[in-house]
Design a protein around this motif. Structure first.
Motif, short mmCIF file in Angstrom:
data_model
loop_
_atom_site.label_atom_id
_atom_site.label_comp_id
_atom_site.label_asym_id
_atom_site.label_seq_id
_atom_site.Cartn_x
_atom_site.Cartn_y
_atom_site.Cartn_z
N LEU A 98 0.83 -1.21 0.00
CA LEU A 98 0.00 0.00 0.00
C LEU A 98 0.86 1.26 0.00
CD1 LEU A 98 -2.77 -1.16 2.47
CD2 LEU A 98 -3.13 -0.48 0.09
N TYR A 99 1.93 1.24 0.78
CA TYR A 99 2.84 2.39 0.83
C TYR A 99 3.46 2.65 -0.54
CZ TYR A 99 6.76 5.32 2.23
OH TYR A 99 7.67 6.34 2.33
N LYS A 100 3.89 1.59 -1.20
CA LYS A 100 4.49 1.74 -2.53
C LYS A 100 3.46 2.27 -3.53
CE LYS A 100 8.07 -1.63 -1.68
NZ LYS A 100 8.59 -2.97 -1.91
N ASN A 101 2.21 1.81 -3.43
CA ASN A 101 1.14 2.35 -4.28
C ASN A 101 0.94 3.84 -4.02
OD1 ASN A 101 0.69 -0.16 -5.41
ND2 ASN A 101 -1.03 -0.65 -4.07
N PHE A 102 0.95 4.20 -2.75
CA PHE A 102 0.81 5.61 -2.37
C PHE A 102 1.94 6.45 -2.96
CE2 PHE A 102 2.54 8.68 0.75
CZ PHE A 102 1.58 9.66 0.64
N ILE A 103 3.17 5.99 -2.81
CA ILE A 103 4.34 6.73 -3.33
C ILE A 103 4.26 6.86 -4.86
CG2 ILE A 103 6.85 6.61 -3.64
CD1 ILE A 103 5.93 7.50 -0.83
N ASN A 104 3.86 5.80 -5.52
CA ASN A 104 3.77 5.84 -6.99
C ASN A 104 2.66 6.75 -7.50
OD1 ASN A 104 5.94 4.10 -7.34
ND2 ASN A 104 4.66 2.28 -7.28
N GLN A 105 1.65 7.02 -6.67
CA GLN A 105 0.56 7.90 -7.06
C GLN A 105 0.85 9.36 -6.81
OE1 GLN A 105 -3.17 6.67 -5.39
NE2 GLN A 105 -3.05 4.64 -6.28
N LYS A 106 1.91 9.64 -6.07
CA LYS A 106 2.24 11.04 -5.73
C LYS A 106 2.65 11.80 -6.97
CE LYS A 106 4.64 12.00 -2.07
NZ LYS A 106 5.62 11.99 -1.03
#
Length: 106
Positions: free
Chosen positions: A98-106
């Motif tokens: 989830l954290y990686k998904n969040f970072i990639n959406q920034k």
């Protein structure tokens, strides 16, 4: 000798190696550690301009991640990361993904 260095955020470090940061290495202990870091840092360094942006990067990113989870799951902020504990031994991996998904959406 070929040495590679991987730079990670504190969140990633705790999720990947929880026993380095907590007594038992449990998921909820890892979250408690991160929450304590955030709270303690903000209490002792309330003025961002005095410390410089570098020191606040983790705090701001961690807060934004929790807000993103809140919107994603429709939970209160304090419960968003804790709710992932239902995944048992996979909680760390789920949180990291989830954290990686969040970072990639920034």
């Amino acid at each position: 000798m070929d040495v590679q260095i991987k730079l990670v955020s504190l969140f990633e470090a705790v999720m990947e190696h929880p026993s380095l940061y907590t007594l038992e290495g449990s998921y909820l202990e890892g979250i408690a550690f991160l929450e304590g870091c955030q709270t303690g840092f903000m209490k002792w360094h309330p003025n961002k301009e005095e410390m410089g942006h570098y020191f606040f990067e983790f705090i701001e990113e961690y807060q934004s991640f929790k807000e993103w989870l809140t919107l994603k799951f429709g939970l209160e902020e304090k419960d968003a990361l804790r709710s992932l504990n239902v995944h048992g031994g996979q909680s760390f991996q789920v949180a990291l993904e989830l954290y990686k998904n969040f970072i990639n959406q920034k």
